[in-house]
Design a protein around this motif. Structure first.
Motif, PDB file in Angstrom:
ATOM      1  N   PRO A  71       0.830  -1.216   0.000  1.00  0.00           N
ATOM      2  CA  PRO A  71       0.000   0.000   0.000  1.00  0.00           C
ATOM      3  C   PRO A  71       0.859   1.259   0.000  1.00  0.00           C
ATOM      4  N   LEU A  72       0.355   2.281  -0.636  1.00  0.00           N
ATOM      5  CA  LEU A  72       1.067   3.546  -0.767  1.00  0.00           C
ATOM      6  C   LEU A  72       0.135   4.686  -0.393  1.00  0.00           C
ATOM      7  N   LEU A  73       0.643   5.608   0.390  1.00  0.00           N
ATOM      8  CA  LEU A  73      -0.082   6.834   0.738  1.00  0.00           C
ATOM      9  C   LEU A  73       0.737   8.009   0.238  1.00  0.00           C
ATOM     10  N   ILE A  74       0.103   8.873  -0.535  1.00  0.00           N
ATOM     11  CA  ILE A  74       0.731  10.114  -0.996  1.00  0.00           C
ATOM     12  C   ILE A  74      -0.080  11.255  -0.408  1.00  0.00           C
ATOM     13  N   VAL A  75       0.566  12.095   0.398  1.00  0.00           N
ATOM     14  CA  VAL A  75      -0.079  13.271   0.984  1.00  0.00           C
ATOM     15  C   VAL A  75       0.715  14.479   0.530  1.00  0.00           C
ATOM     16  N   HIS A  76       0.014  15.454  -0.026  1.00  0.00           N
ATOM     17  CA  HIS A  76       0.716  16.612  -0.569  1.00  0.00           C
ATOM     18  C   HIS A  76      -0.089  17.880  -0.338  1.00  0.00           C
ATOM     19  N   GLY A  77       0.605  18.966  -0.069  1.00  0.00           N
ATOM     20  CA  GLY A  77      -0.044  20.261   0.103  1.00  0.00           C
ATOM     21  C   GLY A  77      -0.144  21.009  -1.207  1.00  0.00           C
ATOM     22  N   THR A  78      -1.238  21.719  -1.374  1.00  0.00           N
ATOM     23  CA  THR A  78      -1.455  22.457  -2.622  1.00  0.00           C
ATOM     24  C   THR A  78      -0.571  23.695  -2.735  1.00  0.00           C
ATOM     25  N   GLU A  79      -0.014  24.152  -1.616  1.00  0.00           N
ATOM     26  CA  GLU A  79       0.820  25.367  -1.641  1.00  0.00           C
ATOM     27  C   GLU A  79       2.297  25.065  -1.425  1.00  0.00           C
ATOM     28  N   ASP A  80       2.728  23.848  -1.759  1.00  0.00           N
ATOM     29  CA  ASP A  80       4.132  23.450  -1.615  1.00  0.00           C
ATOM     30  C   ASP A  80       4.961  24.157  -2.680  1.00  0.00           C
ATOM     31  N   ARG A  81       5.903  25.005  -2.253  1.00  0.00           N
ATOM     32  CA  ARG A  81       6.765  25.723  -3.193  1.00  0.00           C
ATOM     33  C   ARG A  81       8.012  24.915  -3.545  1.00  0.00           C
ATOM     34  N   TRP A  82       8.339  23.879  -2.755  1.00  0.00           N
ATOM     35  CA  TRP A  82       9.533  23.065  -2.997  1.00  0.00           C
ATOM     36  C   TRP A  82       9.253  21.981  -4.030  1.00  0.00           C
ATOM     37  N   VAL A  83       8.138  21.296  -3.852  1.00  0.00           N
ATOM     38  CA  VAL A  83       7.748  20.223  -4.773  1.00  0.00           C
ATOM     39  C   VAL A  83       6.341  20.553  -5.265  1.00  0.00           C
ATOM     40  N   PRO A  84       6.202  20.970  -6.487  1.00  0.00           N
ATOM     41  CA  PRO A  84       4.888  21.381  -6.984  1.00  0.00           C
ATOM     42  C   PRO A  84       3.855  20.249  -6.879  1.00  0.00           C
ATOM     43  N   ILE A 101      -3.904  18.296   0.616  1.00  0.00           N
ATOM     44  CA  ILE A 101      -4.358  19.143   1.706  1.00  0.00           C
ATOM     45  C   ILE A 101      -4.309  20.579   1.225  1.00  0.00           C
ATOM     46  N   ASP A 102      -5.492  21.149   1.049  1.00  0.00           N
ATOM     47  CA  ASP A 102      -5.629  22.488   0.498  1.00  0.00           C
ATOM     48  C   ASP A 102      -4.947  23.521   1.390  1.00  0.00           C
ATOM     49  N   GLY A 103      -4.065  24.299   0.780  1.00  0.00           N
ATOM     50  CA  GLY A 103      -3.384  25.379   1.487  1.00  0.00           C
ATOM     51  C   GLY A 103      -2.116  24.968   2.215  1.00  0.00           C
ATOM     52  N   ALA A 104      -1.816  23.672   2.294  1.00  0.00           N
ATOM     53  CA  ALA A 104      -0.629  23.220   3.024  1.00  0.00           C
ATOM     54  C   ALA A 104       0.633  23.476   2.216  1.00  0.00           C
ATOM     55  N   ASN A 105       1.693  23.884   2.932  1.00  0.00           N
ATOM     56  CA  ASN A 105       2.982  24.093   2.278  1.00  0.00           C
ATOM     57  C   ASN A 105       3.838  22.831   2.443  1.00  0.00           C
ATOM     58  N   ASP A 139       6.144  21.855   4.562  1.00  0.00           N
ATOM     59  CA  ASP A 139       6.249  21.245   5.898  1.00  0.00           C
ATOM     60  C   ASP A 139       4.912  21.197   6.636  1.00  0.00           C
ATOM     61  N   PHE A 140       3.830  21.491   5.920  1.00  0.00           N
ATOM     62  CA  PHE A 140       2.476  21.426   6.496  1.00  0.00           C
ATOM     63  C   PHE A 140       2.390  22.290   7.765  1.00  0.00           C
ATOM     64  N   ALA A 141       3.064  23.435   7.764  1.00  0.00           N
ATOM     65  CA  ALA A 141       3.199  24.271   8.955  1.00  0.00           C
ATOM     66  C   ALA A 141       1.878  24.499   9.688  1.00  0.00           C
ATOM     67  N   TRP A 142       0.831  24.817   8.980  1.00  0.00           N
ATOM     68  CA  TRP A 142      -0.463  25.096   9.621  1.00  0.00           C
ATOM     69  C   TRP A 142      -1.445  23.943   9.440  1.00  0.00           C
ATOM     70  N   HIS A 143      -0.962  22.846   8.891  1.00  0.00           N
ATOM     71  CA  HIS A 143      -1.850  21.724   8.563  1.00  0.00           C
ATOM     72  C   HIS A 143      -1.353  20.395   9.115  1.00  0.00           C
ATOM     73  N   ARG A 144      -0.522  20.440  10.148  1.00  0.00           N
ATOM     74  CA  ARG A 144       0.043  19.205  10.698  1.00  0.00           C
ATOM     75  C   ARG A 144      -1.016  18.304  11.311  1.00  0.00           C
ATOM     76  N   GLY A 145      -2.021  18.895  11.915  1.00  0.00           N
ATOM     77  CA  GLY A 145      -3.100  18.094  12.494  1.00  0.00           C
ATOM     78  C   GLY A 145      -3.834  17.300  11.434  1.00  0.00           C
ATOM     79  N   ARG A 146      -4.133  17.928  10.318  1.00  0.00           N
ATOM     80  CA  ARG A 146      -4.822  17.246   9.225  1.00  0.00           C
ATOM     81  C   ARG A 146      -3.931  16.161   8.631  1.00  0.00           C
ATOM     82  N   ARG A 147      -2.652  16.457   8.449  1.00  0.00           N
ATOM     83  CA  ARG A 147      -1.722  15.448   7.930  1.00  0.00           C
ATOM     84  C   ARG A 147      -1.648  14.259   8.876  1.00  0.00           C
ATOM     85  N   ARG A 148      -1.537  14.527  10.162  1.00  0.00           N
ATOM     86  CA  ARG A 148      -1.476  13.463  11.169  1.00  0.00           C
ATOM     87  C   ARG A 148      -2.736  12.597  11.121  1.00  0.00           C
TER      88      ARG A 148
END
Length: 92
Positions: A32-45, A65-69, A71-80
């Motif tokens: 199984p594979l999980l890919i989690v990505h933020g829509t506002e990631d400037r390092w990896v589009p 995760i909409d709006g996450a950069n 490092d998921f700075a403001w979205h760590r709870g959602r990532r977790r």
């Protein structure tokens, strides 16, 4: 340790020369594979995460995760929450 944007790009390019993640992703299945990505990631589009998802074989779960950069700075709870529920075998 934090890296500078220039150092990150150099490291990314060095790793990319040795490994093409778009080729490697197909070999992960049947694990199984999980890919989690933020829509506002400037390092990896986010387009790269979408492309990985498109090339992955099942089972694969993709969550944006909409709006996450990067490092998921403001979205760590959602990532977790996403990771924990995936590990528990449920979907979010």
């Amino acid at each position: 340790l934090a890296t500078t944007p220039a150092e990150f790009i150099r490291q990314r390019d060095e790793v990319s020369a040795r490994l093409d993640p778009f080729d490697a992703i197909r070999s992960i299945s049947p694990r199984p594979l999980l890919i989690v990505h933020g829509t506002e990631d400037r390092w990896v589009p986010v387009e790269q995460a979408r492309r990985l998802h498109a090339q992955a074989r099942q089972p694969c779960r993709y969550v944006e995760i909409d709006g996450a950069n990067h490092d998921f700075a403001w979205h760590r709870g959602r990532r977790r929450e996403v990771v924990a529920t995936w590990l528990a075998g449920t979907n979010v």
